[in-house]
Design a protein around this motif. Structure first.
Motif, PDB file in Angstrom:
ATOM      1  N   VAL A 167      28.160  41.455  65.871  1.00  0.00           N
ATOM      2  CA  VAL A 167      29.351  42.444  65.787  1.00  0.00           C
ATOM      3  C   VAL A 167      30.007  42.423  64.299  1.00  0.00           C
ATOM      4  O   VAL A 167      29.467  41.391  63.350  1.00  0.00           O
ATOM      5  N   ARG A 168      30.124  43.870  64.782  1.00  0.00           N
ATOM      6  CA  ARG A 168      30.591  44.424  63.311  1.00  0.00           C
ATOM      7  C   ARG A 168      32.230  44.151  62.733  1.00  0.00           C
ATOM      8  O   ARG A 168      32.908  44.428  63.647  1.00  0.00           O
ATOM      9  N   VAL A 169      32.131  42.936  61.865  1.00  0.00           N
ATOM     10  CA  VAL A 169      33.478  43.335  61.559  1.00  0.00           C
ATOM     11  C   VAL A 169      33.804  43.963  60.501  1.00  0.00           C
ATOM     12  O   VAL A 169      33.493  43.994  59.112  1.00  0.00           O
ATOM     13  N   PRO A 170      35.129  44.899  60.261  1.00  0.00           N
ATOM     14  CA  PRO A 170      35.208  45.419  58.693  1.00  0.00           C
ATOM     15  C   PRO A 170      35.227  44.496  57.670  1.00  0.00           C
ATOM     16  O   PRO A 170      36.529  43.201  57.903  1.00  0.00           O
ATOM     17  N   PHE A 171      34.505  44.294  56.659  1.00  0.00           N
ATOM     18  CA  PHE A 171      35.606  44.158  55.995  1.00  0.00           C
ATOM     19  C   PHE A 171      36.910  43.652  55.062  1.00  0.00           C
ATOM     20  O   PHE A 171      37.465  44.738  55.244  1.00  0.00           O
ATOM     21  N   GLY A 172      37.520  42.865  54.286  1.00  0.00           N
ATOM     22  CA  GLY A 172      38.658  42.773  53.766  1.00  0.00           C
ATOM     23  C   GLY A 172      38.797  42.422  52.280  1.00  0.00           C
ATOM     24  O   GLY A 172      38.679  40.945  51.984  1.00  0.00           O
ATOM     25  N   THR A 173      39.585  42.511  51.579  1.00  0.00           N
ATOM     26  CA  THR A 173      40.059  41.669  50.124  1.00  0.00           C
ATOM     27  C   THR A 173      41.322  42.357  49.929  1.00  0.00           C
ATOM     28  O   THR A 173      41.437  42.989  50.029  1.00  0.00           O
ATOM     29  N   LEU A 346      38.290  36.759  62.057  1.00  0.00           N
ATOM     30  CA  LEU A 346      37.534  35.498  62.200  1.00  0.00           C
ATOM     31  C   LEU A 346      37.516  34.680  63.318  1.00  0.00           C
ATOM     32  O   LEU A 346      37.173  34.240  63.749  1.00  0.00           O
ATOM     33  N   ALA A 347      39.362  34.632  62.679  1.00  0.00           N
ATOM     34  CA  ALA A 347      39.613  33.819  63.581  1.00  0.00           C
ATOM     35  C   ALA A 347      39.732  34.012  65.507  1.00  0.00           C
ATOM     36  O   ALA A 347      39.578  33.148  66.016  1.00  0.00           O
ATOM     37  N   LEU A 348      40.254  35.394  65.594  1.00  0.00           N
ATOM     38  CA  LEU A 348      40.203  36.115  66.332  1.00  0.00           C
ATOM     39  C   LEU A 348      38.712  35.584  67.372  1.00  0.00           C
ATOM     40  O   LEU A 348      38.695  34.652  68.719  1.00  0.00           O
ATOM     41  N   ILE A 349      37.513  36.274  66.339  1.00  0.00           N
ATOM     42  CA  ILE A 349      36.305  35.272  67.151  1.00  0.00           C
ATOM     43  C   ILE A 349      36.009  33.403  67.580  1.00  0.00           C
ATOM     44  O   ILE A 349      35.800  33.643  68.220  1.00  0.00           O
ATOM     45  N   THR A 350      36.585  33.388  67.035  1.00  0.00           N
ATOM     46  CA  THR A 350      36.714  32.052  66.825  1.00  0.00           C
ATOM     47  C   THR A 350      37.375  31.447  68.459  1.00  0.00           C
ATOM     48  O   THR A 350      36.942  30.385  68.604  1.00  0.00           O
ATOM     49  N   HIS A 351      38.277  31.827  68.617  1.00  0.00           N
ATOM     50  CA  HIS A 351      39.050  31.798  69.634  1.00  0.00           C
ATOM     51  C   HIS A 351      38.380  32.138  70.652  1.00  0.00           C
ATOM     52  O   HIS A 351      38.110  31.027  71.987  1.00  0.00           O
ATOM     53  N   ALA A 352      37.969  32.879  70.610  1.00  0.00           N
ATOM     54  CA  ALA A 352      37.199  33.889  71.493  1.00  0.00           C
ATOM     55  C   ALA A 352      36.276  32.938  72.884  1.00  0.00           C
ATOM     56  O   ALA A 352      35.396  32.221  73.305  1.00  0.00           O
ATOM     57  N   ILE A 359      34.726  38.378  73.360  1.00  0.00           N
ATOM     58  CA  ILE A 359      35.281  39.000  71.765  1.00  0.00           C
ATOM     59  C   ILE A 359      35.885  40.317  71.543  1.00  0.00           C
ATOM     60  O   ILE A 359      35.140  41.243  72.645  1.00  0.00           O
ATOM     61  N   PRO A 360      36.808  39.772  71.101  1.00  0.00           N
ATOM     62  CA  PRO A 360      38.180  40.862  71.700  1.00  0.00           C
ATOM     63  C   PRO A 360      37.646  42.507  71.010  1.00  0.00           C
ATOM     64  O   PRO A 360      37.284  42.619  69.577  1.00  0.00           O
ATOM     65  N   PRO A 361      37.785  43.552  70.883  1.00  0.00           N
ATOM     66  CA  PRO A 361      36.984  44.725  70.165  1.00  0.00           C
ATOM     67  C   PRO A 361      37.883  44.642  69.359  1.00  0.00           C
ATOM     68  O   PRO A 361      37.156  45.890  68.479  1.00  0.00           O
ATOM     69  N   ASP A 362      39.175  44.010  69.249  1.00  0.00           N
ATOM     70  CA  ASP A 362      39.652  44.801  68.384  1.00  0.00           C
ATOM     71  C   ASP A 362      38.895  44.384  66.818  1.00  0.00           C
ATOM     72  O   ASP A 362      39.560  45.023  65.815  1.00  0.00           O
ATOM     73  N   VAL A 363      38.620  43.135  66.583  1.00  0.00           N
ATOM     74  CA  VAL A 363      37.658  43.424  65.676  1.00  0.00           C
ATOM     75  C   VAL A 363      36.562  43.852  64.737  1.00  0.00           C
ATOM     76  O   VAL A 363      36.464  44.061  64.046  1.00  0.00           O
ATOM     77  N   GLU A 364      36.649  44.793  65.440  1.00  0.00           N
ATOM     78  CA  GLU A 364      35.035  45.443  65.195  1.00  0.00           C
ATOM     79  C   GLU A 364      35.923  46.889  65.201  1.00  0.00           C
ATOM     80  O   GLU A 364      35.461  48.106  64.379  1.00  0.00           O
ATOM     81  N   ARG A 365      37.268  47.271  64.770  1.00  0.00           N
ATOM     82  CA  ARG A 365      38.495  48.629  64.660  1.00  0.00           C
ATOM     83  C   ARG A 365      38.909  48.536  63.137  1.00  0.00           C
ATOM     84  O   ARG A 365      39.301  47.617  62.593  1.00  0.00           O
ATOM     85  N   PHE A 366      39.269  49.585  62.843  1.00  0.00           N
ATOM     86  CA  PHE A 366      39.446  49.307  61.280  1.00  0.00           C
ATOM     87  C   PHE A 366      40.723  50.126  61.407  1.00  0.00           C
ATOM     88  O   PHE A 366      41.909  51.389  60.849  1.00  0.00           O
ATOM     89  N   GLU A 367      41.507  48.913  61.472  1.00  0.00           N
ATOM     90  CA  GLU A 367      42.458  48.738  61.931  1.00  0.00           C
ATOM     91  C   GLU A 367      43.929  47.649  61.850  1.00  0.00           C
ATOM     92  O   GLU A 367      42.234  46.585  62.265  1.00  0.00           O
ATOM     93  N   PRO A 368      44.275  47.604  61.246  1.00  0.00           N
ATOM     94  CA  PRO A 368      45.068  45.676  61.541  1.00  0.00           C
ATOM     95  C   PRO A 368      44.568  45.452  62.680  1.00  0.00           C
ATOM     96  O   PRO A 368      45.450  46.056  63.805  1.00  0.00           O
ATOM     97  N   PRO A 369      44.311  44.301  62.846  1.00  0.00           N
ATOM     98  CA  PRO A 369      43.803  43.305  64.250  1.00  0.00           C
ATOM     99  C   PRO A 369      45.340  43.174  64.845  1.00  0.00           C
ATOM    100  O   PRO A 369      46.067  42.692  64.115  1.00  0.00           O
ATOM    101  N   ALA A 370      45.488  43.353  66.306  1.00  0.00           N
ATOM    102  CA  ALA A 370      46.356  42.642  67.398  1.00  0.00           C
ATOM    103  C   ALA A 370      46.660  40.652  67.077  1.00  0.00           C
ATOM    104  O   ALA A 370      45.635  39.996  66.707  1.00  0.00           O
TER     105      ALA A 370
END
Length: 382
Positions: A167-173, A346-352, A359-370
């Motif tokens: 899964v490609r997860v956009p980083f955040g900082t 990461l939390a969404l992936i963990t719960h899935a 794994i919800p597709p939200d985690v790969e999008r460049f937008e605030p995850p649901a």
């Protein structure tokens, strides 16, 4: 039953207790490394610790790391928190391969699911010996999901070892402070000030030195701990220094006209942290177009130049320094590039994984995850 237990395994030297002390002293922006604490209380985190080392213990750990290619001794010392966790988070392959080895050696004792993040692994893959690749392939196939921060890394990983969840997860900082809103010109200072930050092995310091020589009317502020950067032959309009992260975020960007990201070919979006900080500060960015960095800079108006193209870099920096309006700093938050967004993914992936769901597709999008229903992580201000 309480919230799921997550063992957070970070590299030796990133002790969470010591990090919090640095945060209290004002040296670092986030309370914990990579702001993973934002997952609480939805998840219960237990951090890896650094066992104090004398010369012999340090030499032994480093010897094992060189032989195996990952830090097994550090993970072995933290095996107790892995044994009592539901899920393990790792930040690089140096940790997740060691966790995989621990689980392979003692499968009945260490059963936690693994969110295995890789950074440099696929850049090194082609140069590895066949035995090391075979070992790593076995450990990777046993991971529950591999997380990478670049679509290039994701595609390379999936091609090299198909049949796994990657899964490609956009980083955040942490976002950087913006320049004084009263000064609406990023070229307000004279001479123009080019900010160049980074310690990553894929920074192209020789290119930056050549570019600086061709732009003698600009000042170049190099902030790096890299030996290559410090040892380069810089012209007189370049200053090389190191300052705490908090000072970088609160002052370095506010004093800059433009941010430069000179990059060597890579697969892992080298420079994505600086890219996020720069666009959050509303600064123009000139970057080498490699490693998937374009996704992080999309919508910011950044200039992307070919690898090693000195003429293009010079031209783009000169153009950016003359810009009369700042880029929209809200792009970073609208595209989900905060530390809270990253941890929420990461939390969404963990719960899935725990629910044995897709794994919800939200985690790969460049937008605030649901946000997950009831999850404080998804409610953190962005």
């Amino acid at each position: 039953m309480g919230s799921p237990r997550v063992a957070v395994i970070v590299r030796y030297g990133l002790n969470a207790t010591a990090w919090r002390a640095r945060h209290e002293r004002g040296e670092v922006a986030d309370e914990t490394p990579y702001a993973y604490h934002l997952a609480e209380p939805d998840l219960t985190l237990e951090w890896s610790v650094d066992r104090p080392e004398g010369r012999l213990a340090h030499s032994w750990r480093m010897f094992v790391r060189r032989v195996l290619g990952f830090d097994f001794v550090h993970v072995w010392r933290n095996r107790a928190i892995i044994a009592r966790s539901d899920v393990v988070w790792t930040h690089t392959e140096r940790e997740h391969l060691a966790v995989g080895a621990l689980k392979a050696l003692f499968p009945r004792r260490y059963r936690a699911l693994t969110v295995a993040q890789s950074v440099w692994l696929w850049d090194m893959w082609a140069q590895m010996s066949a035995p090391r690749r075979a070992l790593f392939a076995r450990l990777l196939r046993a991971q529950d999901v591999e997380v990478v921060l670049s679509r290039v890394n994701r595609d390379t990983s999936s091609t090299a070892l198909p049949g796994r969840r990657v899964v490609r997860v956009p980083f955040g900082t942490h976002f950087a402070s913006q320049p004084d809103p009263g000064d609406d010109r990023p070229s307000g200072q004279t001479p123009a000030r080019v900010l160049v930050i980074g310690n990553d092995r894929h920074r192209d310091w020789p290119l930056m030195a050549r570019v600086a020589r061709r732009l003698p009317d600009m000042d170049f502020d190099i902030i790096s701990l890299s030996e290559e950067a410090r040892g380069a032959h810089w012209p007189t309009n370049v200053a090389v220094r190191s300052i705490p992260q908090r000072e970088i975020l609160e002052h370095a960007y506010t004093e800059a006209t433009v941010v430069a990201l000179p990059l060597r070919p890579n697969l892992h979006a080298s420079g994505c942290t600086v890219a996020i900080e720069a666009i959050s500060a509303g600064l123009p960015v000139v970057a080498t177009d490699t490693g998937g960095i374009d996704e992080y800079l999309e919508g910011s108006g950044a200039a992307l130049v070919p690898v090693g193209d000195e003429d293009a870099f010079v031209s783009a920096l000169a153009s950016a320094s003359r810009a009369t309006a700042r880029p929209d700093h809200s792009v970073a938050s609208r595209r989900g590039l905060s530390g809270a967004d990253y941890v929420a993914r990461l939390a969404l992936i963990t719960h899935a994984l725990l629910a044995n769901e897709q794994i919800p597709p939200d985690v790969e999008r460049f937008e605030p995850p649901a946000s997950r229903a009831g999850s404080p992580v998804g409610q953190v201000s962005r």
